[in-house]
Design an enzyme around this catalytic site. Structure first.
Site, PDB file in Angstrom:
ATOM      1  N   HIS A 193      26.206 -42.266-115.099  1.00 53.33           N
ATOM      2  CA  HIS A 193      25.105 -42.413-114.143  1.00 53.33           C
ATOM      3  C   HIS A 193      23.795 -42.784-114.838  1.00 53.33           C
ATOM      4  O   HIS A 193      22.889 -43.315-114.202  1.00 53.33           O
ATOM      5  CB  HIS A 193      24.942 -41.146-113.304  1.00 53.33           C
TER       6      HIS A 193
ATOM      7  N   GLY B 204      16.624 -36.289-117.514  1.00 57.42           N
ATOM      8  CA  GLY B 204      16.447 -36.837-118.848  1.00 57.42           C
ATOM      9  C   GLY B 204      17.377 -36.209-119.861  1.00 57.42           C
ATOM     10  O   GLY B 204      17.660 -36.780-120.910  1.00 57.42           O
ATOM     11  N   ASN B 205      17.893 -35.003-119.550  1.00 60.60           N
ATOM     12  CA  ASN B 205      18.899 -34.365-120.402  1.00 60.60           C
ATOM     13  C   ASN B 205      20.270 -35.006-120.229  1.00 60.60           C
ATOM     14  O   ASN B 205      21.165 -34.799-121.050  1.00 60.60           O
ATOM     15  CB  ASN B 205      19.033 -32.879-120.072  1.00 60.60           C
ATOM     16  N   SER B 206      20.460 -35.732-119.158  1.00 62.00           N
ATOM     17  CA  SER B 206      21.773 -36.294-118.854  1.00 62.00           C
ATOM     18  C   SER B 206      22.310 -37.100-120.014  1.00 62.00           C
ATOM     19  O   SER B 206      21.621 -37.940-120.571  1.00 62.00           O
ATOM     20  CB  SER B 206      21.707 -37.201-117.619  1.00 62.00           C
TER      21      SER B 206
ATOM     22  N   LEU C  16      48.564 -38.850-107.536  1.00 61.23           N
ATOM     23  CA  LEU C  16      49.784 -38.223-107.032  1.00 61.23           C
ATOM     24  C   LEU C  16      50.049 -38.621-105.590  1.00 61.23           C
ATOM     25  O   LEU C  16      51.184 -38.865-105.210  1.00 61.23           O
ATOM     26  CB  LEU C  16      49.689 -36.701-107.167  1.00 61.23           C
ATOM     27  N   GLY C  17      48.989 -38.669-104.775  1.00 62.49           N
ATOM     28  CA  GLY C  17      49.156 -39.109-103.386  1.00 62.49           C
ATOM     29  C   GLY C  17      49.333 -37.984-102.395  1.00 62.49           C
ATOM     30  O   GLY C  17      50.186 -38.064-101.507  1.00 62.49           O
ATOM     31  N   VAL C  18      48.537 -36.915-102.550  1.00 61.25           N
ATOM     32  CA  VAL C  18      48.591 -35.809-101.604  1.00 61.25           C
ATOM     33  C   VAL C  18      47.180 -35.429-101.179  1.00 61.25           C
ATOM     34  O   VAL C  18      46.213 -35.676-101.895  1.00 61.25           O
ATOM     35  CB  VAL C  18      49.281 -34.559-102.206  1.00 61.25           C
TER      36      VAL C  18
ATOM     37  N   ASP D 104      32.092 -39.579-115.179  1.00 65.25           N
ATOM     38  CA  ASP D 104      30.683 -39.731-115.550  1.00 65.25           C
ATOM     39  C   ASP D 104      30.511 -39.932-117.055  1.00 65.25           C
ATOM     40  O   ASP D 104      29.588 -39.410-117.658  1.00 65.25           O
ATOM     41  CB  ASP D 104      29.862 -38.532-115.080  1.00 65.25           C
TER      42      ASP D 104
END
Length: 479
Positions: free
Chosen positions: A126, A227-229, A284-286, A156
């Site tokens: 991000h 800003g820590n991201s 997986l599809g659930v 992320d």
């Protein structure tokens, strides 16, 4: 990069170095003997220069009709300048049409850390979203134009590359032995203040956040702010254990709930990005939901744990493996599934084509199922939610069989139409117009079958309800 209320995106990092760990000053714990705090100064002196400031310039499209100066919640960028609206109308008079869009420049700042002497840098996806130009500034004040090798919004994680050599790199914790209560240290650029340091403890591990993330977050009380991201989270040995990524805040600032991406997750994504420039997640599809105590009672589970399958996508890996609505997934490759959020956090980090073993609970007994995972780009595993409210007394449902055209419209081959819901069923969230498909995992095809199933239930039943295109188990307490 920080929003208002709710979960807000933040920073994190990681590294490839095998540098010797920094030993923290400590005293053996004993009754009534105080324990010294770790010596974070050594970590900052040794690895602070491997933490970088990241500046991003880009642009975003906004509507020409968006509220301007004086409108609540939309102050103009010049501080409610009374001439702002005048110049905006003047520009429209020169050919700018209302109802269109325009690009406005954006700027953002974040953090990152160096994981390779040849200039590989780890940060948050991000931080560099919609970036046109990324600048990396080192602690010795040198600046480099960075190339974004790739980014994975689901975890992320982003990897940058600068044209530099013989850089200091951070050490990494590859053993994943972090414990709740351990001291941790964050270095980053909160509000643009480069190489700022804050410390705290690990509050929890394996946190699932309601943002469709595939990350089992590390929760800390370390002060993390905009800003820590993308900045690193260190343990007391000076090893990076995570990347500071998100906060939970009512104000957009630090309130004691910070979340970091585990470094082993970040490293796995980094390897894929460096190799191919992208990350493909497994599927997986659930559709799954949490198991509360009422559902646990209905399915005769020892504990309210696991991921309850509400629906299985046609043709999905789950369908091919024989998974059914009403199955409770209790483990994946031997790793316990405690809440429904644990499942996408594990599956999402696997690769398409991987084979997994699922420990499930079906019809009051354990069972092992093997599934070959598909690609999440086709469709994403969904997490359903259910009402936990229940009442007392009889179930309170008025049912009738579905007509042929109703079955066709609902896309089902069985089920009963709920004409009215009252009492416990209504309190649990069941509504008239819902379609009852199953009770305690058993498909329901007639009113008599439904009456018998409820009569043979204990203090609660789990109703599989279809509402529109969504399916969900609703626990109903019978009393």
């Amino acid at each position: 990069v920080i929003g208002g209320a709710g979960v807000t995106a933040f920073h994190a990092e990681r590294a490839h170095a095998a540098s010797a760990p920094v030993v923290a000053t400590s005293v053996s714990a004993a009754p009534n003997v105080p324990v010294a705090l770790p010596n974070f100064a050594q970590i900052v002196q040794r690895y602070g220069p491997a933490v970088v400031n990241i500046s991003v310039t880009g642009s975003t499209k906004v509507s020409d009709d968006m509220p301007m100066a004086g409108h609540p919640g939309s102050p103009d960028p010049f501080g409610n300048d009374p001439f702002f609206e005048f110049f905006r109308q003047f520009q429209q008079g020169q050919g700018q049409q209302q109802g269109g869009t325009r690009e406005v420049p954006t700027r953002a700042e974040g953090s990152g850390f160096i994981i390779s002497p040849e200039g590989l840098i780890l940060t948050n996806a991000h931080v560099v979203r919609n970036a046109k130009e990324v600048t990396v500034k080192l602690t010795d004040r040198r600046e480099f134009r960075a190339k974004v090798l790739g980014a994975d919004p689901k975890t992320d994680i982003a990897v940058l590359k600068i044209d530099a050599h013989n850089l200091l790199v951070v050490a990494l914790d590859r053993t994943s032995n972090l414990e709740v209560g351990d001291w941790v240290l964050a270095i980053g650029s909160p509000f643009g203040f480069e190489n700022s340091v804050s410390a705290g403890i690990v509050s929890a591990k394996g946190r699932s956040l309601p943002d469709d993330s595939a990350v089992p977050f590390i929760q800390t009380d370390v002060a993390v702010n905009p800003g820590n991201s993308g900045g690193p989270l260190f343990n007391t040995r000076g090893e990076v254990v995570g990347i500071n990524s998100q906060i939970y805040s009512q104000t957009g600032g630090f309130e004691g709930l910070s979340f970091a991406i585990p470094i082993n997750v970040a490293l796995k994504m980094e390897q894929k990005i460096v190799a191919t420039g992208k990350v493909e997640h497994a599927r997986l599809g659930v559709s799954v939901q949490d198991v509360n105590q009422t559902l646990a009672n209905s399915f005769k589970l020892a504990k309210p744990e696991g991921a309850l399958i509400a629906s299985v996508e046609n043709g999905s890996p789950a369908a091919k493996a024989g998974l059914q609505s009403g199955d409770v997934i209790q483990s994946v490759n031997g790793k316990a599934i405690v809440s429904s959020g644990d499942l996408p956090a594990i599956i999402g980090l696997d690769s398409p084509g991987d084979t997994i073993k699922l420990g499930i609970w079906r019809k009051d007994a354990p069972l092992t199922v093997t599934a070959r995972l598909g690609n999440a780009n086709d469709k994403t595993t969904q997490v359903a939610s259910s009402s936990n409210t229940a009442g007392q007394g009889k179930i309170g449902l008025t049912l009738r069989p579905l007509q042929s055209d109703e079955k066709q419209q609902a896309g089902v081959d069985h089920g009963l139409l709920i004409e009215d819901a009252s009492g416990p069923a209504a309190m649990a969230g069941v509504q008239s117009g819902d379609v009852l498909l199953a009770i305690d995992g058993t498909p329901i095809r007639s009113v008599d079958q439904a009456r018998t199933a409820v009569a043979h239930s204990g203090k609660s039943v789990a109703l599989l309800i279809q509402r529109g295109e969504d399916k969900i188990f609703v626990p109903v307490q019978l009393g």
